[in-house]
Write a protein that holds these residues in place. Structure first.
Motif, PDB file in Angstrom:
ATOM      1  N   VAL A  77      52.000  73.406 -50.048  1.00  0.00           N
ATOM      2  CA  VAL A  77      51.102  73.884 -48.996  1.00  0.00           C
ATOM      3  C   VAL A  77      49.957  72.891 -48.828  1.00  0.00           C
ATOM      4  O   VAL A  77      49.393  72.409 -49.815  1.00  0.00           O
ATOM      5  N   THR A  78      49.612  72.624 -47.587  1.00  0.00           N
ATOM      6  CA  THR A  78      48.391  71.889 -47.269  1.00  0.00           C
ATOM      7  C   THR A  78      47.587  72.771 -46.330  1.00  0.00           C
ATOM      8  O   THR A  78      48.129  73.277 -45.335  1.00  0.00           O
ATOM      9  N   VAL A  79      46.323  73.016 -46.668  1.00  0.00           N
ATOM     10  CA  VAL A  79      45.440  73.772 -45.777  1.00  0.00           C
ATOM     11  C   VAL A  79      44.312  72.863 -45.320  1.00  0.00           C
ATOM     12  O   VAL A  79      43.832  72.014 -46.076  1.00  0.00           O
ATOM     13  N   PHE A  80      43.922  73.063 -44.081  1.00  0.00           N
ATOM     14  CA  PHE A  80      42.811  72.346 -43.473  1.00  0.00           C
ATOM     15  C   PHE A  80      41.779  73.398 -43.091  1.00  0.00           C
ATOM     16  O   PHE A  80      42.117  74.385 -42.433  1.00  0.00           O
ATOM     17  N   ILE A  81      40.538  73.190 -43.507  1.00  0.00           N
ATOM     18  CA  ILE A  81      39.483  74.164 -43.255  1.00  0.00           C
ATOM     19  C   ILE A  81      38.269  73.438 -42.680  1.00  0.00           C
ATOM     20  O   ILE A  81      37.799  72.457 -43.268  1.00  0.00           O
ATOM     21  N   VAL A  82      37.782  73.926 -41.540  1.00  0.00           N
ATOM     22  CA  VAL A  82      36.532  73.413 -40.983  1.00  0.00           C
ATOM     23  C   VAL A  82      35.396  74.021 -41.798  1.00  0.00           C
ATOM     24  O   VAL A  82      35.324  75.243 -41.971  1.00  0.00           O
ATOM     25  N   ASP A  83      34.520  73.174 -42.329  1.00  0.00           N
ATOM     26  CA  ASP A  83      33.373  73.608 -43.134  1.00  0.00           C
ATOM     27  C   ASP A  83      33.800  74.514 -44.293  1.00  0.00           C
ATOM     28  O   ASP A  83      33.413  75.684 -44.364  1.00  0.00           O
ATOM     29  N   PRO A  84      34.612  73.976 -45.226  1.00  0.00           N
ATOM     30  CA  PRO A  84      35.127  74.817 -46.313  1.00  0.00           C
ATOM     31  C   PRO A  84      34.041  75.410 -47.210  1.00  0.00           C
ATOM     32  O   PRO A  84      34.226  76.494 -47.761  1.00  0.00           O
ATOM     33  N   GLU A  85      32.920  74.748 -47.330  1.00  0.00           N
ATOM     34  CA  GLU A  85      31.861  75.267 -48.195  1.00  0.00           C
ATOM     35  C   GLU A  85      31.413  76.659 -47.755  1.00  0.00           C
ATOM     36  O   GLU A  85      31.173  77.545 -48.571  1.00  0.00           O
ATOM     37  N   SER A  86      31.329  76.868 -46.442  1.00  0.00           N
ATOM     38  CA  SER A  86      30.862  78.175 -45.958  1.00  0.00           C
ATOM     39  C   SER A  86      32.002  79.148 -45.665  1.00  0.00           C
ATOM     40  O   SER A  86      31.778  80.352 -45.587  1.00  0.00           O
ATOM     41  N   LYS A  87      33.245  78.655 -45.528  1.00  0.00           N
ATOM     42  CA  LYS A  87      34.340  79.523 -45.093  1.00  0.00           C
ATOM     43  C   LYS A  87      35.392  79.792 -46.157  1.00  0.00           C
ATOM     44  O   LYS A  87      36.215  80.695 -46.003  1.00  0.00           O
ATOM     45  N   PHE A  88      35.389  79.040 -47.249  1.00  0.00           N
ATOM     46  CA  PHE A  88      36.467  79.137 -48.222  1.00  0.00           C
ATOM     47  C   PHE A  88      36.662  80.551 -48.759  1.00  0.00           C
ATOM     48  O   PHE A  88      37.782  81.067 -48.784  1.00  0.00           O
ATOM     49  N   GLU A  89      35.601  81.206 -49.204  1.00  0.00           N
ATOM     50  CA  GLU A  89      35.735  82.541 -49.813  1.00  0.00           C
ATOM     51  C   GLU A  89      36.322  83.548 -48.826  1.00  0.00           C
ATOM     52  O   GLU A  89      37.190  84.344 -49.189  1.00  0.00           O
ATOM     53  N   THR A  90      35.871  83.523 -47.590  1.00  0.00           N
ATOM     54  CA  THR A  90      36.395  84.434 -46.564  1.00  0.00           C
ATOM     55  C   THR A  90      37.876  84.175 -46.336  1.00  0.00           C
ATOM     56  O   THR A  90      38.692  85.105 -46.283  1.00  0.00           O
ATOM     57  N   ILE A  91      38.239  82.910 -46.230  1.00  0.00           N
ATOM     58  CA  ILE A  91      39.637  82.536 -45.990  1.00  0.00           C
ATOM     59  C   ILE A  91      40.500  82.915 -47.182  1.00  0.00           C
ATOM     60  O   ILE A  91      41.568  83.504 -47.026  1.00  0.00           O
ATOM     61  N   TRP A  92      40.042  82.614 -48.384  1.00  0.00           N
ATOM     62  CA  TRP A  92      40.878  82.806 -49.568  1.00  0.00           C
ATOM     63  C   TRP A  92      41.120  84.283 -49.874  1.00  0.00           C
ATOM     64  O   TRP A  92      42.139  84.635 -50.456  1.00  0.00           O
ATOM     65  N   LYS A  93      40.204  85.149 -49.434  1.00  0.00           N
ATOM     66  CA  LYS A  93      40.431  86.598 -49.529  1.00  0.00           C
ATOM     67  C   LYS A  93      41.686  86.989 -48.758  1.00  0.00           C
ATOM     68  O   LYS A  93      42.483  87.790 -49.225  1.00  0.00           O
ATOM     69  N   VAL A  94      41.841  86.440 -47.585  1.00  0.00           N
ATOM     70  CA  VAL A  94      42.974  86.747 -46.727  1.00  0.00           C
ATOM     71  C   VAL A  94      44.246  86.087 -47.266  1.00  0.00           C
ATOM     72  O   VAL A  94      45.308  86.711 -47.311  1.00  0.00           O
ATOM     73  N   VAL A  95      44.126  84.839 -47.692  1.00  0.00           N
ATOM     74  CA  VAL A  95      45.280  84.086 -48.192  1.00  0.00           C
ATOM     75  C   VAL A  95      45.970  84.835 -49.329  1.00  0.00           C
ATOM     76  O   VAL A  95      47.197  84.893 -49.398  1.00  0.00           O
ATOM     77  N   ALA A  96      45.198  85.429 -50.213  1.00  0.00           N
ATOM     78  CA  ALA A  96      45.759  86.118 -51.376  1.00  0.00           C
ATOM     79  C   ALA A  96      46.779  87.182 -50.980  1.00  0.00           C
ATOM     80  O   ALA A  96      47.751  87.403 -51.699  1.00  0.00           O
TER      81      ALA A  96
END
Length: 135
Positions: A77-96
Motif C-alpha cells: 500500500v502507498t498512501v498520499f496525504i495532504v498535510d499529514p501532520e494535521s490529518k493523519f489521526e483522522t484518516i487512520w481512524k477510518v483506515v483501521a
C-alpha cells in the motif's frame, strides 16, 4: 508488448477514459491499482475528510472486487496525504476499519502538498487469487 489486461469497476469507465488512465492492470499474477481518491461518481472530491477516506476505500474495493480480489489480497500500500501532520489521526481512524487483521500489507506513507482537490489517495498492489486448474 502485449495488450494491457485492464480491470474496470462497474459504472466508472467513463471517468477513467476521460482522465486517460487505467484503474488497474493484471500482470504476472498481480493486480496493480491506480491511486484511488474519495471521488463522487462525477469525479468531484467528497468534501468531508472521513467520508472522503471511506469513499476512497469503497472505490478501491470496487476495483479489487472486479478483479476477483479483496483487501486481504493486498500486499503493498502507498498512501498520499495532504498535510499529514494535521490529518493523519483522522484518516487512520477510518483506515483501521478497512485494513483487516494482521498480518497487514507493507505501507509507504507520503506527505504531499496537492492531490487535485483531494486530501487522501491510496494505491495498492494485490496478489491475484490462483486460478483453479483446468480439469
Amino acid at each position: 508488448m502485449s495488450a494491457r489486461n485492464v480491470v474496470f469497476p462497474a459504472g466508472r469507465q467513463a471517468l477513467y477514459e476521460r482522465n486517460r488512465y487505467s484503474p488497474a492492470i493484471r500482470s504476472n499474477g498481480f493486480l496493480f491499482v491506480s491511486g484511488q481518491v474519495g471521488s463522487r461518481p462525477d469525479g468531484s472530491p467528497e468534501p468531508d475528510l472521513e467520508a472522503q477516506v471511506r469513499l476512497a476505500f469503497d472505490n478501491l474495493n470496487a476495483i479489487l472486487s472486479a478483479a476477483g480480489c479483496t483487501f486481504d489480497d493486498v500486499v503493498d500500500v502507498t498512501v498520499f496525504i495532504v498535510d499529514p501532520e494535521s490529518k493523519f489521526e483522522t484518516i487512520w481512524k477510518v483506515v483501521a476499519g478497512y485494513w483487516g487483521e494482521a498480518p497487514h500489507p507493507t505501507l509507504t506513507g507520503i506527505g504531499v502538498t496537492w492531490l487535485y482537490g483531494f486530501q487522501f489517495e491510496i494505491k495498492v498492489i494485490a496478489k491475484l487469487p490462483d486460478e483453479p486448474a483446468a480439469g
